[in-house]
Write an enzyme that holds these catalytic residues in place. Structure first.
Site, short mmCIF file in Angstrom:
data_model
loop_
_atom_site.label_atom_id
_atom_site.label_comp_id
_atom_site.label_asym_id
_atom_site.label_seq_id
_atom_site.Cartn_x
_atom_site.Cartn_y
_atom_site.Cartn_z
N LEU A 1 0.81 -1.22 0.00
CA LEU A 1 0.00 0.00 0.00
C LEU A 1 0.84 1.26 0.00
CD1 LEU A 1 -2.62 -1.12 2.68
CD2 LEU A 1 -2.84 -1.25 0.19
N GLY A 2 2.06 1.17 0.51
CA GLY A 2 2.92 2.35 0.58
C GLY A 2 4.32 1.96 0.97
N GLY B 1 8.18 3.82 2.50
CA GLY B 1 8.90 4.99 2.99
C GLY B 1 10.28 4.58 3.47
N PHE C 1 11.13 3.97 6.40
CA PHE C 1 11.02 2.98 7.46
C PHE C 1 10.91 1.56 6.91
CE2 PHE C 1 6.78 4.25 6.25
CZ PHE C 1 6.14 3.05 6.08
N LYS D 1 2.55 -3.01 8.91
CA LYS D 1 3.70 -2.14 8.74
C LYS D 1 4.96 -2.97 8.95
CE LYS D 1 5.35 2.46 10.10
NZ LYS D 1 5.06 3.65 10.94
N ASP E 1 3.35 14.02 14.22
CA ASP E 1 3.42 13.88 12.76
C ASP E 1 2.04 13.94 12.13
OD1 ASP E 1 4.77 13.63 10.34
OD2 ASP E 1 4.74 11.44 10.37
#
Length: 267
Positions: A37-38, A40, A42, A60, A151
């Protein structure tokens, strides 16, 4: 294609070698990666299904262990706040798999950025009001346990139910106990960065309130309220709108930063 046994035995596998169709062995079951889904700095977020269950989850996948363990510890505090009532993302479990830290979250819909900021029409004020009420409740809950999100931005607010305008605050990777906030802490992305963060002033949970205000302004105007290419441009625009702070308030702020000496002269 790697089997589950292959994944268990291959301890050198890196997070970016994970592919759709691979498996993650958790404490509460085995998860199959459906799609990513994404991504970064991390690591990645993957949409997964648990074997033997029709439910889907967002996992995650963090490179290494320190960042993942830090987020997990924060989520353990938040878990006691009734995430559904307080509009916070729900965590189900966390586990270490090979050299990765995996945190299993509920699967939400779209972020504010993806669902609203890409629309040609501005967001109606009645919807902004509902979103504001929900996120203020989230911040109140976080304040009750002494936590600052640090954030808040359009990407970190997601719809749980798009049709009913039910949003949740996500991504607590930068969250901190409020008492641990300091001028050395790197928090918030430029468009949502509070002026006290830019100026290196004492910090508290109000940095989240500023960021929320920027989010709501973005939804109302359809753009960022202040330029964010440089911090100087941002502060200059704020001064043009709000004016310079009074000298008295600056002196009070500076005096709080200077700790009085507790030493006394010996007789």
């Amino acid at each position: 294609f790697l089997t589950i046994n292959d994944l268990k035995g291959n301890r050198k596998m890196e997070v970016f070698e994970l592919m759709e169709g691979h498996y993650l062995v958790g404490n509460q079951g085995i998860y199959k990666v459906l799609k990513f889904l994404g991504e970064g700095s991390f690591g990645k977020v993957a949409k997964c299904t648990k074997l033997g269950s029709p439910e889907c989850y967002a996992i995650k996948i963090v490179k290494g262990s320190w960042a993942g363990e830090k987020e997990f510890k924060m989520m353990k505090l938040i878990k006691d706040l009734h995430p559904d009532e307080n509009h916070l993302i729900k965590m189900y479990e966390w586990f270490q798999f090979q050299n990765m830290t995996c945190i299993v979250y509920e699967l939400l819909d779209k972020s504010l950025h993806d669902s609203l900021m890409n629309e040609t029409q501005l967001v109606h004020l009645c919807f902004i009001r509902v979103i504001a009420q929900q996120l203020l409740k989230a911040l109140k809950a976080l304040k009750s346990i002494g936590v600052a999100h640090c954030d808040i931005k359009l990407d970190n607010i997601m719809f749980a139910e798009l049709d009913s305008v039910n949003v949740k605050l996500i991504d607590f990777g930068l969250a901190l106990k409020t008492k641990k906030l300091s001028t050395e802490t790197e928090i918030q992305v430029p468009p949502f960065r509070a002026p006290e963060v830019i100026l290196g002033l004492p910090l508290d949970e109000s940095v989240d309130m500023w960021a929320l205000g920027m989010v709501l302004a973005c939804l109302y105007f359809g753009n960022y309220p202040f330029p964010s290419e440089t911090e100087y441009e941002t502060i200059r625009a704020m001064v043009q709108i709000f004016g310079l702070p009074e000298a008295e308030s600056i002196l009070k702020t500076e005096s709080r930063r200077v700790k009085p000496s507790n030493t006394t002269s010996s007789p």
